[in-house]
Design a protein around this motif. Sequence first.
Motif, mmCIF file in Angstrom:
data_model
loop_
_atom_site.group_PDB
_atom_site.id
_atom_site.type_symbol
_atom_site.label_atom_id
_atom_site.label_comp_id
_atom_site.label_asym_id
_atom_site.label_seq_id
_atom_site.Cartn_x
_atom_site.Cartn_y
_atom_site.Cartn_z
ATOM 1 N N ARG A 230 -14.516 -38.479 59.188
ATOM 2 C CA ARG A 230 -13.112 -38.454 59.658
ATOM 3 C C ARG A 230 -12.175 -38.944 58.560
ATOM 4 O O ARG A 230 -11.124 -38.352 58.317
ATOM 5 C CB ARG A 230 -12.974 -39.333 60.911
ATOM 6 N N ALA A 231 -12.616 -40.036 57.901
ATOM 7 C CA ALA A 231 -11.776 -40.586 56.820
ATOM 8 C C ALA A 231 -11.611 -39.559 55.721
ATOM 9 O O ALA A 231 -10.507 -39.362 55.189
ATOM 10 C CB ALA A 231 -12.418 -41.858 56.278
ATOM 11 N N LEU A 232 -12.738 -38.873 55.414
ATOM 12 C CA LEU A 232 -12.676 -37.843 54.362
ATOM 13 C C LEU A 232 -11.767 -36.698 54.778
ATOM 14 O O LEU A 232 -11.000 -36.165 53.962
ATOM 15 C CB LEU A 232 -14.080 -37.305 54.081
ATOM 16 N N GLU A 233 -11.876 -36.321 56.069
ATOM 17 C CA GLU A 233 -11.037 -35.214 56.542
ATOM 18 C C GLU A 233 -9.561 -35.587 56.486
ATOM 19 O O GLU A 233 -8.725 -34.772 56.085
ATOM 20 C CB GLU A 233 -11.439 -34.847 57.974
ATOM 21 N N ILE A 234 -9.292 -36.837 56.880
ATOM 22 C CA ILE A 234 -7.899 -37.292 56.819
ATOM 23 C C ILE A 234 -7.427 -37.284 55.366
ATOM 24 O O ILE A 234 -6.336 -36.786 55.041
ATOM 25 C CB ILE A 234 -7.771 -38.714 57.440
ATOM 26 N N GLU A 235 -8.318 -37.817 54.503
ATOM 27 C CA GLU A 235 -7.980 -37.862 53.081
ATOM 28 C C GLU A 235 -7.747 -36.449 52.538
ATOM 29 O O GLU A 235 -6.791 -36.201 51.810
ATOM 30 C CB GLU A 235 -9.142 -38.519 52.338
ATOM 31 N N LYS A 236 -8.653 -35.544 53.001
ATOM 32 C CA LYS A 236 -8.557 -34.159 52.525
ATOM 33 C C LYS A 236 -7.251 -33.526 52.994
ATOM 34 O O LYS A 236 -6.544 -32.879 52.218
ATOM 35 C CB LYS A 236 -9.748 -33.368 53.078
ATOM 36 N N SER A 237 -6.963 -33.730 54.310
ATOM 37 C CA SER A 237 -5.745 -33.106 54.834
ATOM 38 C C SER A 237 -4.500 -33.719 54.186
ATOM 39 O O SER A 237 -3.533 -33.030 53.895
ATOM 40 C CB SER A 237 -5.685 -33.216 56.355
ATOM 41 N N TYR B 182 -4.475 -34.966 51.197
ATOM 42 C CA TYR B 182 -4.437 -34.445 49.834
ATOM 43 C C TYR B 182 -3.877 -33.019 49.823
ATOM 44 O O TYR B 182 -3.039 -32.679 48.997
ATOM 45 C CB TYR B 182 -5.853 -34.459 49.248
ATOM 46 N N GLU B 183 -4.393 -32.231 50.797
ATOM 47 C CA GLU B 183 -3.909 -30.842 50.879
ATOM 48 C C GLU B 183 -2.412 -30.806 51.150
ATOM 49 O O GLU B 183 -1.674 -30.019 50.548
ATOM 50 C CB GLU B 183 -4.645 -30.115 52.010
ATOM 51 N N LYS B 184 -2.030 -31.706 52.083
ATOM 52 C CA LYS B 184 -0.611 -31.759 52.443
ATOM 53 C C LYS B 184 0.214 -32.150 51.216
ATOM 54 O O LYS B 184 1.226 -31.525 50.888
ATOM 55 C CB LYS B 184 -0.437 -32.794 53.562
ATOM 56 N N SER B 185 -0.288 -33.210 50.538
ATOM 57 C CA SER B 185 0.495 -33.671 49.390
ATOM 58 C C SER B 185 0.497 -32.647 48.272
ATOM 59 O O SER B 185 1.466 -32.538 47.531
ATOM 60 C CB SER B 185 -0.043 -35.011 48.884
ATOM 61 N N SER B 186 -0.596 -31.877 48.188
ATOM 62 C CA SER B 186 -0.632 -30.871 47.124
ATOM 63 C C SER B 186 0.308 -29.713 47.434
ATOM 64 O O SER B 186 0.660 -28.938 46.551
ATOM 65 C CB SER B 186 -2.062 -30.357 46.938
ATOM 66 N N LYS B 187 0.701 -29.590 48.695
ATOM 67 C CA LYS B 187 1.595 -28.494 49.067
ATOM 68 C C LYS B 187 3.010 -28.976 49.349
ATOM 69 O O LYS B 187 3.856 -28.204 49.768
ATOM 70 C CB LYS B 187 1.036 -27.794 50.314
ATOM 71 N N GLU B 188 3.211 -30.254 49.185
ATOM 72 C CA GLU B 188 4.524 -30.813 49.515
ATOM 73 C C GLU B 188 5.229 -31.323 48.276
ATOM 74 O O GLU B 188 4.601 -31.834 47.345
ATOM 75 C CB GLU B 188 4.336 -31.982 50.485
ATOM 76 N N ASP B 189 6.545 -31.225 48.353
ATOM 77 C CA ASP B 189 7.353 -31.815 47.291
ATOM 78 C C ASP B 189 7.475 -33.299 47.617
ATOM 79 O O ASP B 189 7.935 -33.664 48.704
ATOM 80 C CB ASP B 189 8.731 -31.143 47.287
ATOM 81 N N PRO B 190 7.045 -34.175 46.722
ATOM 82 C CA PRO B 190 7.021 -35.600 47.063
ATOM 83 C C PRO B 190 8.408 -36.195 47.329
ATOM 84 O O PRO B 190 8.532 -37.144 48.087
ATOM 85 C CB PRO B 190 6.365 -36.247 45.837
ATOM 86 N N ASN C 47 6.161 -27.213 48.510
ATOM 87 C CA ASN C 47 6.377 -26.796 47.118
ATOM 88 C C ASN C 47 5.893 -25.359 46.961
ATOM 89 O O ASN C 47 5.529 -24.720 47.962
ATOM 90 C CB ASN C 47 5.686 -27.770 46.166
ATOM 91 N N ARG C 48 5.837 -24.874 45.748
ATOM 92 C CA ARG C 48 5.470 -23.455 45.567
ATOM 93 C C ARG C 48 4.042 -23.166 46.047
ATOM 94 O O ARG C 48 3.777 -22.100 46.589
ATOM 95 C CB ARG C 48 5.599 -23.079 44.092
ATOM 96 N N ALA C 49 3.158 -24.166 45.845
ATOM 97 C CA ALA C 49 1.771 -23.967 46.298
ATOM 98 C C ALA C 49 1.737 -23.804 47.816
ATOM 99 O O ALA C 49 1.019 -22.954 48.355
ATOM 100 C CB ALA C 49 0.916 -25.156 45.871
ATOM 101 N N GLY C 50 2.513 -24.616 48.484
ATOM 102 C CA GLY C 50 2.570 -24.537 49.953
ATOM 103 C C GLY C 50 3.227 -23.257 50.408
ATOM 104 O O GLY C 50 2.876 -22.688 51.450
#
Lengths: 121, 442
Positions: free
Chosen positions: B266-273, B275-283, B289-292
């Motif tokens: 669960r922790a990994l999934e949260i971390e993954k989501s 991470y995915e969210k942050s990788s697709k979001e403008d901080p 962002n463009r990736a998202g």
Amino acid sequence: MLLAFLILLLSSCAKKEPEVDFKPVQIHWNLAEGEDESQMPRKDNCVILLTGRLMGEAPVQSSQAGELSYEVTISRSTNNPETLEFRGICADLSMADAPECRWSATCDADLKIVVKFDNGD
Amino acid sequence: MSRVFEKIYVLFRMNILIFVLLAVTVIALFAYQNGLDVIEPLYLHDYPYLMAETDSADGGASAVKLSRTDSSIIVDYELKEGYAYPYVGVKIFLGDGKTRGKDLSRFDSIFVWVKPRGEGTVRLYMRGYDSTFSRPGDETSLKFNEIEFFPLEETYPAVFVPQEFRVAGWWVAQNEINVHKARVDLSNVPLIEIQTGTNAPLGYGTLEIKGLCFKGKKIEKEELATALVALWFITFFVILVIRFFDYSRERAANKKKREELEKNLRALEIEKSEYEKSSKEDPLTGCLNRAGFSSVLMREQENLSKNDSPVSFVILDIDHFKQVNDTYGHIVGDEVLVNLAKLIQSKIRNTDALVRWGGEEFVILCGDTPIQNAQFLAEKLRMAIENTQLIKQQKITCSFGIAEMIAGEDPKRLFERADKALYASKENGRNRVTSATFRHTR
């Protein structure tokens, strides 16, 4: 000959991107003097429908201008206040005589749009 | 070291138990086969409860004389005519000699040392008392468990097993014994008789009787089998209990391990989501962002091609943003971006995607929206931005460019049209909305 035919056949079968001609259009909506927007409950719908209709009209589509910018005045019909009347003219007055540059439109209570280009034949 | 033994014990304790059980079984069987004997001798030379007997009780005239030596008793006799079956012998009393005798049923062999000085057979009677038909004080009612044999001349004893005895038929008939009671029973023998046999010739004779010996096992075969079966049963029950506890412990450990794994997962999934969210979001603004944007664009393209659902693309650029940055600094510039993003987010639908395209440029991807609706939305946004104090230092405006996606079109062309429309807005004085109308040329 056969090679040419094959090339022609393959090129005709290949998936092609649609070729599109486009024109930047600006429409500036203004209420006529003395008009009150709150008295025009269907104004927004009429504006949207008229925008779509206008963009598809032949004079606009075939305009020679690189881009079009209209100043549009909105008012209620004197005969039927539920019907809105729109008068559009090009912002660039040097094009004032072009067919697409002067038009009038109505939008009735049933949101039926009628557009008429006044410089036309 | 002890830990190593403990581990070995834990690993092999079941096998050890089974091994011990097998060893005990083998040892028990071996001991039973080769030992555990009970031997009860009955030497007559010094046994006090014995007496000579003759057929005089039955009307005979035979005579007998009993004498003892150091190792045996000597029965000198003379068989005479008188009784139809003349005999002499010795009575050996066991127990009280009447009703409570000796239990010989647990012995599997009976040894008899009888040395004859004459011809003929010898009879051995094991007289049994049974309260159902025996009468106390009446010797004739004691059951005649009998065997008749030719004694050996050598010093070896004659050996019998209880199965070789039989109950005398004449006695059964005389006492009208029920057939179920007429079988050999050595469980209570108060009297043993050793007599001359049926064919003993008349005249003088001698019997030298050394004694008897009863040989059996300390425990009976059935008892041993029952004990071993009980031992096996108890051992397997113990193994079962140990296994049960082991299983419970193992299950608890597995459960704990699984819970830990699930927790980690669960922790990994949260971390993954995240991470995915942050990788697709403008901080900065929290927009995509463009990736998202790519994944949203693909979804909308598919929607357009499958359902013919119109998709519009609104690009907006903050007017004179460089000037804001240069005049008030980047912090204020960032404030503009953040507040603008918040304002737009509050005005668009949840299904619309707001993307920070780069710098001061934003894109709104409006699914299920034709260009005229997108234009209307853009005009509303333009006015909202114009009329909102995004920062206190100055008024902020935006220029908009709008294009509608065409099925099968390369997204680059769509961006190109929207960009041109945006350029037209900028060229015509900014703070305005320009739509890229389109028509198919082919």
